[in-house]
Design an enzyme around this catalytic site. Structure first.
Site, PDB file in Angstrom:
ATOM      1  N   SER A  52      71.470 -52.783 -63.831  1.00  0.00           N
ATOM      2  CA  SER A  52      70.320 -53.531 -63.236  1.00  0.00           C
ATOM      3  C   SER A  52      70.732 -54.533 -62.004  1.00  0.00           C
ATOM      4  O   SER A  52      71.738 -55.229 -62.380  1.00  0.00           O
ATOM      5  CB  SER A  52      69.605 -54.470 -64.367  1.00  0.00           C
ATOM      6  OG  SER A  52      69.083 -55.723 -63.641  1.00  0.00           O
ATOM      7  N   LYS A  53      70.275 -54.552 -61.052  1.00  0.00           N
ATOM      8  CA  LYS A  53      70.522 -55.428 -59.754  1.00  0.00           C
ATOM      9  C   LYS A  53      70.614 -56.990 -60.076  1.00  0.00           C
ATOM     10  O   LYS A  53      71.041 -57.648 -59.689  1.00  0.00           O
ATOM     11  CB  LYS A  53      69.545 -55.167 -58.760  1.00  0.00           C
ATOM     12  CG  LYS A  53      69.613 -53.727 -57.965  1.00  0.00           C
ATOM     13  CD  LYS A  53      69.156 -53.889 -56.586  1.00  0.00           C
ATOM     14  CE  LYS A  53      69.500 -52.704 -55.715  1.00  0.00           C
ATOM     15  NZ  LYS A  53      68.546 -51.500 -55.709  1.00  0.00           N
ATOM     16  N   ARG A  54      69.676 -57.105 -61.174  1.00  0.00           N
ATOM     17  CA  ARG A  54      69.524 -58.748 -61.694  1.00  0.00           C
ATOM     18  C   ARG A  54      70.942 -58.996 -62.210  1.00  0.00           C
ATOM     19  O   ARG A  54      71.136 -60.251 -61.991  1.00  0.00           O
ATOM     20  CB  ARG A  54      68.508 -58.868 -62.465  1.00  0.00           C
ATOM     21  CG  ARG A  54      67.110 -58.944 -62.088  1.00  0.00           C
ATOM     22  CD  ARG A  54      66.133 -59.252 -63.154  1.00  0.00           C
ATOM     23  NE  ARG A  54      66.115 -57.935 -63.966  1.00  0.00           N
ATOM     24  CZ  ARG A  54      66.399 -58.172 -65.362  1.00  0.00           C
ATOM     25  NH1 ARG A  54      66.847 -59.220 -66.065  1.00  0.00           N
ATOM     26  NH2 ARG A  54      66.315 -57.093 -66.177  1.00  0.00           N
TER      27      ARG A  54
END
Ligand code: GLU
Length: 487
Positions: free
Chosen positions: A254-256
């Site tokens: 996840s980019k988060r």
């Protein structure tokens, strides 16, 4: 037979770190058996194409220290290796399948297909399928449509009621009922092939023997097998590899949580060797305790039978940081210095620099031990290069009172002033400081932490006497005075 593996990325964005893992496995497997590793660009999905993505893909693979034996830039016996340059090959093959009755022209309009889909969805059908309306058009009907230039696609004719089986080297025997397989479009109305047709034709023509790819492609494999059967070709060996997921998560990266593309990790200051070492273990392990692997060692030890038989493997970002720190410490200070400079140039990073290389190297050698990424360098060394902001509260906290802090700073100031600039060296500073503590009955922790905070603005620095030495007499006197006057 020569082993030939391939990586076949689509230039639809930045190359994903998971793609780099898959590429690494294909590369290592080929190298291990003296085979050939092919890079092929699968750019047939014109809608998802991203400008400049092919060049960036090529660059980042090289930046990771990997290469290909055949493919873009280097060429090879099966060139071109870019699918958009091979359109006539796919069309010819699609037509061959029409001729042999394994595929058919479909003239259905977009609108009809849309309506069909909506109706199926209303009925609650999860994966909607084409209703085979054009599968049984007569030769005359087809000819008539073609002569009228009716737009068409070519579809694979999937016979219902059959089972497609194959043995995946990683996952074992796998079967799919053909009832679940759509009459897949092979050639689109724009003349471009779909992924399914192009991948099979190219893997065959390029004599690929082993297909190692992410498990997300497993549902496509039966379609590919039907195509191999329709052409009368032998199947390659398939090994589907686990996908990467965040720690504690059930899905993908996840980019988060941080970087996900291969280039982002480089720009975060990870070393390619560390990244490769980390990627080696995402889906494979040697079955020993050995964790640090060079590429050459990996090539030697890699084997398909040690690939994890699972859908997802954990991408442990803390582990990556640890491995990177290991590789940073293993470099000579000079090598690290050169890497930092190259990093700064590539990623427009305003590297702390004094203009005096010997001094920069001295600072670096003090920092190297604690450095986990190249990007951290400025943050860890800022106090060597820039004025510091000393927080009064933090300064006083070290000894417990303003008076004591002042006393400590005053004593050290006098002592520092008394040292001749030519004698300003860490051993002498060490010796004199300890004497000062003894003479004035001060505890090392309170005194040294007070000085540390006064000269660096932080409580964590390399060894204090190294810091005093590298900063030099004038700078130290100035900083201690500023701190003293602040109280
Ligand atoms: N072009 C596909 C991709 O983007 C290739 C998948 C495969 O390896 O068959 O990954």
């Amino acid at each position: 037979m020569v082993t030939r593996t391939r990586m076949a990325p689509s230039p639809t964005g930045e190359f994903h770190i998971g793609g780099m893992r898959t590429l690494l496995y294909n590369y290592a497997f080929a190298k291990k058996i003296g085979g050939t590793f092919v890079l092929r660009i699968e750019d047939t999905d014109r809608e998802r194409l991203v400008e400049g993505a092919v060049d960036r893909l090529i660059d980042v693979i090289k930046d990771y220290g990997l290469s290909w034996d055949e493919g873009p830039k280097v060429g090879g016996a099966f060139a071109p290796y870019v699918q958009s340059q091979r359109l006539s090959i796919y069309k010819e093959h699609a037509l061959k399948l029409v001729e042999t009755g394994h595929a058919y022209y479909c003239f259905c309009s977009k609108e009809r297909l849309e309506t069909l889909k909506e109706e199926e969805q209303k009925k609650g059908v999860a994966s909607t399928r084409y209703d085979k309306k054009c599968a049984n058009l007569s030769k005359e009907e087809v000819a008539d449509n073609l002569s009228k230039n009716t737009p068409y696609v070519i579809r694979l004719k999937v016979n219902p009621g059959e089972i497609v089986s194959f043995t995946d080297t990683t996952l074992g025997p796998i079967s799919f009922p053909t009832n679940d397989i759509d009459d897949q479009v092979l050639l689109k109305s724009d003349g471009f092939p779909t992924y399914h047709l192009a991948v099979v034709v190219d893997d065959h023509l390029m004599k690929i023997t082993h297909v190692l790819r992410g498990v997300e492609w497993l549902p496509s494999t039966p379609k590919h097998i039907l195509l191999y059967q329709a052409f009368g070709w032998d199947l390659p060996i398939y090994a589907h590899l686990p996908l990467l997921k965040e720690k504690g998560d059930t899905k993908k990266l996840s980019k988060r949580m941080g970087s996900v593309s291969a280039i982002e990790f480089l720009s975060e200051g990870y070393l390619p060797e560390a990244l490769l070492n980390f990627l080696m273990f995402l889906g494979w392990n040697p079955g020993t305790e050995k964790e640090i692997y060079s590429l050459a060692e990996f090539i030697q030890d890699f084997s398909l039978d040690r690939i994890h038989k699972t859908d997802l493997v954990v991408f442990d970002r803390d582990k990556l940081l640890w491995i990177n720190g290991h590789y940073i410490r293993a470099l000579s200070t000079k090598e690290l210095f050169l890497k930092l400079k190259a990093y700064a140039l590539t990623f427009s990073y305003d590297l702390n620099s004094s203009g005096d290389e010997a001094k920069d190297l001295a600072i670096l050698s003090l920092t190297q031990e604690r450095l986990k990424t190249l990007k951290e360098y400025n943050q860890l060394t800022d106090f060597f290069y820039h004025e510091v902001n000393v927080d009064k509260e933090s300064l006083v906290k070290q000894s417990g009172s303003v008076d004591k802090t002042k006393a400590i700073l005053g004593l050290f100031l006098d002592m520092f002033e008394g040292i001749d600039e030519s004698g300003w060296h860490k051993d002498l500073l060490d010796q004199q400081s300890h004497k000062l503590l003894e003479d004035n009955d001060l505890k090392p922790k309170e005194a040294f932490m007070t000085i540390r905070v006064a000269v660096s603005g932080t409580t964590t620095t390399p060894p204090l006497f190294d810091v005093l030495y590298v900063l030099g007499k004038n700078q130290i006197l100035r900083r201690v005075k500023v701190a003293y006057e602040m109280l």
